[in-house]
Design a protein around this motif. Structure first.
Motif, short mmCIF file in Angstrom:
data_model
loop_
_atom_site.label_atom_id
_atom_site.label_comp_id
_atom_site.label_asym_id
_atom_site.label_seq_id
_atom_site.Cartn_x
_atom_site.Cartn_y
_atom_site.Cartn_z
N SER A 17 0.86 -1.19 0.00
CA SER A 17 0.00 0.00 0.00
C SER A 17 0.90 1.24 0.00
N PRO A 18 0.48 2.28 -0.74
CA PRO A 18 -0.73 2.29 -1.56
C PRO A 18 -0.62 1.38 -2.78
N GLU A 19 -1.73 0.77 -3.16
CA GLU A 19 -1.73 -0.17 -4.28
C GLU A 19 -1.31 0.50 -5.58
N ALA A 20 -1.60 1.79 -5.71
CA ALA A 20 -1.31 2.51 -6.95
C ALA A 20 0.18 2.67 -7.22
N THR A 21 1.03 2.39 -6.22
CA THR A 21 2.47 2.49 -6.43
C THR A 21 2.94 1.56 -7.54
N PHE A 22 2.34 0.37 -7.61
CA PHE A 22 2.72 -0.63 -8.62
C PHE A 22 1.47 -1.11 -9.35
N PRO A 23 0.97 -0.33 -10.27
CA PRO A 23 -0.28 -0.72 -10.94
C PRO A 23 -0.15 -2.00 -11.76
N ASP A 24 1.06 -2.33 -12.20
CA ASP A 24 1.27 -3.54 -13.00
C ASP A 24 1.98 -4.64 -12.23
N GLY A 25 1.98 -4.53 -10.89
CA GLY A 25 2.64 -5.52 -10.07
C GLY A 25 4.10 -5.17 -9.82
N ALA A 26 4.75 -5.94 -8.93
CA ALA A 26 6.14 -5.65 -8.57
C ALA A 26 6.83 -6.90 -8.07
N ASN A 27 8.15 -6.87 -8.13
CA ASN A 27 8.98 -7.86 -7.47
C ASN A 27 9.21 -7.37 -6.04
N VAL A 28 9.06 -8.25 -5.07
CA VAL A 28 9.22 -7.85 -3.67
C VAL A 28 10.39 -8.61 -3.07
N GLU A 29 11.40 -7.85 -2.61
CA GLU A 29 12.59 -8.43 -2.01
C GLU A 29 12.59 -8.23 -0.50
N PHE A 30 12.95 -9.28 0.23
CA PHE A 30 13.13 -9.21 1.68
C PHE A 30 14.61 -9.41 1.96
N VAL A 31 15.21 -8.48 2.70
CA VAL A 31 16.67 -8.39 2.80
C VAL A 31 17.09 -8.29 4.26
N HIS A 32 18.23 -8.93 4.56
CA HIS A 32 18.84 -8.83 5.90
C HIS A 32 20.33 -8.62 5.74
N GLU A 33 20.89 -7.64 6.45
CA GLU A 33 22.34 -7.40 6.43
C GLU A 33 23.02 -8.43 7.33
N THR A 34 23.97 -9.20 6.75
CA THR A 34 24.71 -10.19 7.54
C THR A 34 26.01 -9.61 8.09
N GLU A 35 26.62 -8.70 7.35
CA GLU A 35 27.80 -7.95 7.79
C GLU A 35 27.95 -6.78 6.83
N PRO A 36 28.76 -5.78 7.17
CA PRO A 36 28.89 -4.63 6.26
C PRO A 36 29.27 -5.06 4.84
N HIS A 42 9.95 -12.61 -4.00
CA HIS A 42 8.75 -13.07 -4.71
C HIS A 42 8.69 -12.29 -6.00
N GLU A 43 8.87 -12.99 -7.13
CA GLU A 43 8.92 -12.32 -8.42
C GLU A 43 7.53 -12.19 -9.04
N ARG A 44 7.27 -11.03 -9.57
CA ARG A 44 6.04 -10.79 -10.32
C ARG A 44 5.95 -11.80 -11.47
N GLY A 45 4.86 -12.55 -11.51
CA GLY A 45 4.63 -13.48 -12.61
C GLY A 45 5.27 -14.84 -12.44
N SER A 46 6.07 -15.04 -11.36
CA SER A 46 6.76 -16.32 -11.19
C SER A 46 6.66 -16.89 -9.78
N GLY A 47 6.36 -16.08 -8.77
CA GLY A 47 6.35 -16.55 -7.40
C GLY A 47 7.74 -16.48 -6.79
N GLU A 48 7.97 -17.21 -5.70
CA GLU A 48 9.32 -17.21 -5.12
C GLU A 48 10.26 -17.95 -6.04
N THR A 49 11.41 -17.34 -6.31
CA THR A 49 12.45 -17.98 -7.11
C THR A 49 13.73 -18.06 -6.29
N MET A 50 14.65 -18.88 -6.76
CA MET A 50 15.91 -19.06 -6.04
C MET A 50 16.82 -17.85 -6.17
N SER A 51 16.52 -16.98 -7.13
CA SER A 51 17.34 -15.81 -7.35
C SER A 51 16.58 -14.87 -8.28
#
Length: 271
Positions: free
Chosen positions: A179-198, A206-215
């Motif tokens: 949200s807001p939904e209008a930010t990506f009217p055609d969908g988006a790739n959503v990345e979840f990220v964690h810093e392991t070290e500097p 989760h890739e638009r049109g493919s689901g979770e992928t290995m990369s």
């Protein structure tokens, strides 16, 4: 019955079907692409790469003699760019001696991209400078929400920073919302990220049109850009995804994505 030759390969376990169609003769309808990419009823892949001369691509206004990476997601939808797909596309061009040297250009729906063979046979592709937005978006998933950075890498991304325990526990078989939904009217790739070290981060996507992928190559670049904006880190960013490790180096207006890409097989498909 329809019969054609295909190749299959992967780039950090993001796997693709490669179809040579130099003169633009193949009819790749969304339903046919879905059939090919189905892991039970077809060949199985995260997406499909059509190898075609740019002059045969509708609305292309650039150099007609370039090789064009016509990329389709596994659901049959057309995507502007795919960083891992571009590396595998480049590997195919090199393997088949369709380019004269280890530095060349490839046409995509996100513009012309430069390729160079890197150390140890790795492939580097210039995906262009990612553009981050000052306006955040809220990503919602599994009853939790995170403020995410909006990044354009020729295709749309939302990058959310999470704790290590959150990253491992995510159920990405379901599509995140925003949200807001209008930010990506055609969908988006959503990345979840964690810093392991500097300078090093871990990522799931989760890739638009493919689901979770290995990369996701463009997702890796988007995550690196969001990380640099968040932390002020200015050097190389090493990104670990479930399929392996990639690096991102920013050189002026260019973000270079480097990693492996391998063609595994060639076969015939009957439909």
């Amino acid at each position: 019955m329809r019969r054609f030759t295909f190749l299959k390969g992967q780039a950090t376990l993001n796997d693709f079907i490669v179809i040579e169609d130099h003169h633009g003769m193949q009819d790749l309808s969304p339903s046919f692409v879905q059939q090919l990419c189905d892991r039970r009823g077809g060949i199985g892949a995260d997406g499909l790469l059509r190898v075609v001369r740019a002059q045969h691509v509708k609305d292309w206004q650039g150099d007609p003699e370039l090789w064009f990476m016509d990329y389709r997601n596994s659901d049959g939808s057309v995507a502007e760019m795919c960083g891992n797909g571009l590396r595998l596309f480049a590997r195919h061009l090199m393997n088949e001696q369709l380019v004269p040297s280890g530095r060349f250009s490839v046409a995509t729906r996100a513009g012309v991209k430069e390729v160079r063979i890197a150390r140890g046979g790795l492939i580097s592709v210039d995906v262009g400078r990612p553009r981050t937005s000052p306006e955040p978006v809220t990503v919602n998933h599994g009853g939790s929400e995170w403020e995410a950075t909006v990044v354009d890498v020729g295709n749309p991304h939302a990058v959310a920073f999470v704790d290590a325990s959150e990253l491992s526990a995510l159920d990405l078989s379901r599509q995140p919302t925003w949200s807001p939904e209008a930010t990506f009217p055609d969908g988006a790739n959503v990345e979840f990220v964690h810093e392991t070290e500097p300078g090093r981060i871990s990522m799931r996507v989760h890739e638009r049109g493919s689901g979770e992928t290995m990369s996701c190559g463009t997702g890796v670049v988007a995550a690196a850009a969001a990380y640099q904006q968040r932390t002020g880190h200015s050097g190389q960013v090493v990104v670990t995804v479930p399929g392996g490790e990639l690096t991102v180096d920013v050189e002026g207006a260019h973000a270079w994505l480097t990693g492996p890409a391998v063609i595994h097989m060639r076969g015939e498909y009957w439909a």
